[in-house]
Design a protein around this motif. Structure first.
Motif, mmCIF file in Angstrom:
data_model
loop_
_atom_site.group_PDB
_atom_site.id
_atom_site.type_symbol
_atom_site.label_atom_id
_atom_site.label_comp_id
_atom_site.label_asym_id
_atom_site.label_seq_id
_atom_site.Cartn_x
_atom_site.Cartn_y
_atom_site.Cartn_z
ATOM 1 N N LEU A 189 31.887 23.127 40.772
ATOM 2 C CA LEU A 189 32.477 21.823 41.055
ATOM 3 C C LEU A 189 33.984 21.856 41.293
ATOM 4 N N ILE A 190 34.744 22.400 40.340
ATOM 5 C CA ILE A 190 36.205 22.282 40.418
ATOM 6 C C ILE A 190 36.775 23.087 41.584
ATOM 7 N N SER A 193 35.704 21.478 44.904
ATOM 8 C CA SER A 193 36.438 20.252 45.232
ATOM 9 C C SER A 193 37.841 20.573 45.734
ATOM 10 N N PRO A 203 35.475 15.632 48.526
ATOM 11 C CA PRO A 203 34.623 16.168 47.473
ATOM 12 C C PRO A 203 33.330 15.353 47.402
ATOM 13 N N LEU A 205 29.881 14.379 45.193
ATOM 14 C CA LEU A 205 29.325 14.349 43.846
ATOM 15 C C LEU A 205 27.844 13.986 43.874
ATOM 16 N N GLY A 209 28.380 10.327 39.776
ATOM 17 C CA GLY A 209 29.429 11.129 39.136
ATOM 18 C C GLY A 209 29.665 10.801 37.682
ATOM 19 N N ARG A 249 33.074 12.608 37.798
ATOM 20 C CA ARG A 249 33.916 11.787 38.664
ATOM 21 C C ARG A 249 35.370 11.795 38.191
ATOM 22 N N VAL A 252 37.102 15.072 39.198
ATOM 23 C CA VAL A 252 37.447 15.138 40.616
ATOM 24 C C VAL A 252 38.579 14.169 40.945
ATOM 25 N N GLU A 253 38.605 13.017 40.290
ATOM 26 C CA GLU A 253 39.717 12.087 40.507
ATOM 27 C C GLU A 253 41.043 12.705 40.076
ATOM 28 N N ILE A 255 41.751 15.887 40.131
ATOM 29 C CA ILE A 255 42.081 16.885 41.153
ATOM 30 C C ILE A 255 42.674 16.208 42.380
ATOM 31 N N LYS A 263 41.489 8.303 45.293
ATOM 32 C CA LYS A 263 40.158 8.396 44.681
ATOM 33 C C LYS A 263 39.063 8.018 45.665
ATOM 34 N N ILE A 266 36.350 10.459 47.639
ATOM 35 C CA ILE A 266 35.094 11.012 47.120
ATOM 36 C C ILE A 266 33.903 10.461 47.905
#
Length: 330
Positions: A189-190, A193, A203, A205, A209, A249, A252-253, A255, A263, A266
């Motif tokens: 994931l990380i 993304s 990214p 999800l 998420g 979620r 990722v936000e 990141i 945001k 996504i």
């Protein structure tokens, strides 16, 4: 200390090798098949201070010969297939490595005739989904895996416990929560993304998420495993967690914020088959040994984003259309 690290060219394994070589100077041999996720590049800064052998833990003849030659005090087993999506699409490699491979290690220990400690790296996923409850899994809880990946890891854990009871083999099992940090494969994931954002792709999800995970920077995990080797008790299991909970979620936000994107970038897709919504563990046992995480979530994510931004040489050859750049991760 003579340490044999299986799967030591993978994500957590290579960070562990770096830690024990730089901080402890332990005599170390890495035994790794070098699959898509295990790369010699992960060890390039310590290759002159370790011995590397390319091999498969499911190859009993080769593995036994290597153990006899090196005569380790400890075998630390990171060797595993780990990506849930791949286990759903093709379970067979997970059965071979995560079950048959563990069986081969145990049979080698049983037949070789001298005292070796096995430190086996498992996962919090063996406990299964805790969604809809406030429970946290303890080391004594029954295993309830949901995916072919987590089922194969649970099977390996049970084999180890059985060999300990039946044959008296020495083992310690650690079950870390979600790890992240340098050298993690872009399918996860990380890094996925981060790389997608660098390619100006959103990214993606699973579902909404809202899946809850406990996040731990990989260097803290390496320290935890080292401590269990030094101070842990035989035939014990140690959960390793940071108590740093966040939804997928939210991760990722964070990141996106670090990389200057909104945001709203996504994209949301359909849920993963058999998806676990929440993991949580009680980690009192390892804290009683004196371990606690040193890297907070915000700091760890910033360090991780910075590492991927500065190390394109490492991740760019690993970027593929199916698991990294595809519009959907299923």
């Amino acid at each position: 200390m003579r340490v044999l690290v299986t799967g030591g060219a993978g994500f957590i394994g290579s960070n562990f090798v770096r830690h024990i070589v730089n901080e402890y100077g332990w005599e170390t041999i890495v035994y790794d098949k070098l699959t898509y996720a295990g790369r010699i590049e992960n060890l390039r800064d310590v290759l002159d201070r370790i011995k590397f052998v390319r091999g498969d833990i499911a190859d009993e003849e080769s593995f036994t010969r290597m153990v006899r030659d090196f005569q380790p005090d400890v075998i630390v087993n990171f060797a595993a297939e780990t990506h849930v999506d791949r286990s759903i699409n093709e379970p067979a490699p997970f059965i071979k490595t995560n079950i048959v491979g563990v069986f081969t290690i145990l049979e080698t220990m049983r037949r070789i005739g001298y005292d070796i400690l096995l430190l086996h790296v498992s996962t919090d996923e063996v406990y299964g989904d805790l969604w809809g409850t406030s429970r946290e899994s303890s080391e004594e809880d029954a295993l309830n895996p949901s995916s072919p990946y987590s089922a194969s890891k649970a099977s390996g854990d049970l084999l180890i416990k059985a060999y300990g009871r039946t044959y008296g083999l020495k083992y310690r099992i650690v079950r870390p929560c979600n790890n992240y940090g340098p050298y993690q494969h872009p399918e996860k994931l990380i890094p996925r993304s981060i790389i997608r954002i660098l390619y100006n792709k959103p990214p993606v999800l699973y579902g909404d998420g809202s899946q809850v995970r406990d996040w731990l920077y990989v260097e803290d995990t390496a320290k935890a495993i080292t401590l269990v080797i030094e101070k842990g008790s035989d035939r014990e299991i140690y959960n390793v967690c940071g108590n740093m909970y966040a939804t997928v979620r939210e991760i990722v936000e964070k990141i996106l914020e670090a990389m200057g994107k909104p945001k709203s970038f996504i994209v949301y897709g359909k849920p993963r088959p058999g998806e676990d919504r929440r993991y949580a563990m009680v980690c009192a046992k390892i804290r009683e040994l004196g371990w606690k995480p040193l890297v907070g979530l915000e700091t760890g994510l910033r360090l991780t984003v910075k590492w991927y931004l500065e190390n394109e040489w490492w991740w760019k050859p690993l970027v593929d259309e199916r698991y990294v750049l595809a519009d959907h991760p299923w």
